[in-house]
Scaffold this active site. Structure first.
Site, mmCIF file in Angstrom:
data_model
loop_
_atom_site.group_PDB
_atom_site.id
_atom_site.type_symbol
_atom_site.label_atom_id
_atom_site.label_comp_id
_atom_site.label_asym_id
_atom_site.label_seq_id
_atom_site.Cartn_x
_atom_site.Cartn_y
_atom_site.Cartn_z
ATOM 1 N N PRO A 185 6.266 6.782 27.195
ATOM 2 C CA PRO A 185 5.511 7.615 26.630
ATOM 3 C C PRO A 185 6.237 8.256 25.362
ATOM 4 O O PRO A 185 7.336 8.429 25.333
ATOM 5 C CB PRO A 185 5.327 8.861 27.383
ATOM 6 N N GLU A 186 5.520 8.114 24.199
ATOM 7 C CA GLU A 186 5.893 8.661 23.045
ATOM 8 C C GLU A 186 5.122 10.161 22.940
ATOM 9 O O GLU A 186 4.246 10.297 23.635
ATOM 10 C CB GLU A 186 5.683 7.794 21.881
#
Length: 271
Positions: free
Chosen positions: A2-3
């Site tokens: 995840p960003e």
DNA sequence: CTTTTGACCTGACAGC
DNA sequence: TGCTGTCAGGTCAAAA
């Protein structure tokens, strides 16, 4: 995995299901994450009432009346709601059981994630205290970026990914923002003019906002807290497209390594 | 102070 | 089929 957009998508999915609920149980199946899950977490958090679910950089902050649960998803983590009868699968290291039976489950194969507990001001935690401005806040913009880069000779992409300069810009969105801004990722940060800092900051905000609106990017197995896949990956202009034609000018997208991370760029559009 | 490098960990995939 | 090597969305500590 995840960003920032994926973490924000997770936060938005979880917040309405968690806010106001009481923590009925904490289950730690595997405490060996990037840092060890605190031994006393269960006794500290059980019985606490959740006030809010917030985000700082890529950290999720589950604030309660007793303290804050700090969760980071690392590279491969995912936090989602499962039915209370769903048996844990491999790498399901942590569950938060709420008083209505909701189970919030952390799955993180690589164990680069974190689950921490902080009493008092969560933002004072050593991992959070020195993080740069939120990219979508007023504190971040061309002015801040310009000021932060004047003494940095390192490549702009590396500086953009430095969380102390701006929070939460990871590899995908650093690549995409630099493409949108028309800036070559290898340019020494201090050489970027004020006008181009303005443009780059704007593009960072733009690409993150668009990705959040799209529910994040689903690469490999990432899905949101409700199990729905985001679809921003369909809008990548350069990330993962080495050897393919630039969607703007048809020049072949190139790839190089910066700080052991893949950089993708268009040699014609980015100068 | 900044920059660079290695470390943490597992799984997927390509190539032999 | 299995082995080996490489790569992956992040971040930190240590060394230079």
């Amino acid at each position: 995995m995840p960003e920032l957009p994926e973490v924000e998508t997770t936060r938005r999915g979880l917040a309405p299901r968690m806010t106001g609920r009481r923590i009925a149980a904490v289950i730690v199946r595997e405490p060996r994450l990037r840092q060890r899950v605190p031994r006393r977490l269960a006794e500290q958090a059980t019985g606490a009432t959740i006030r809010s679910v917030d985000r700082r950089a890529k950290y999720l902050l589950i604030a309660t009346d007793r303290g804050t649960l700090i969760v980071h998803l690392g590279m491969s983590g995912r936090l989602w709601i499962v039915d209370r009868h769903t048996p844990p699968a491999a790498h399901d290291h942590f569950d938060l059981v709420l008083d209505d039976g909701t189970v919030i489950r952390l799955r993180d194969p690589r164990r680069f994630g974190l689950v921490l507990w902080q009493t008092g001001d969560a933002l004072a935690h050593p991992l959070l205290a020195r993080i740069g401005p939120e990219p979508l806040s007023l504190a971040f913009g061309g002015s801040a970026l310009h000021a932060a880069t004047r003494h940095r000779s390192a490549a702009i992409k590396l500086v953009l990914m430095d969380g102390h300069v701006v929070a939460g810009v990871g590899n995908i969105y650093a690549n995409e923002a630099l493409f949108r801004a028309g800036i070559r990722p290898t340019t020494p940060a201090r050489r970027i003019s004020r006008a181009r800092c303005d443009r780059l900051a704007e593009k960072v905000r733009e690409v993150l906002a668009e990705a959040i609106a799209a529910g994040g990017s689903s690469l490999r197995d990432y899905v949101g807290s409700d199990g729905e896949a985001g679809f921003f990956q369909d809008r990548f202009m350069v990330y993962g497209r080495a050897g393919e034609p630039c969607l703007r000018c048809a020049t072949t997208i190139r790839e190089l390594r910066q700080g052991q991370r893949a950089t993708f760029w268009c040699p014609r559009c980015q100068r």
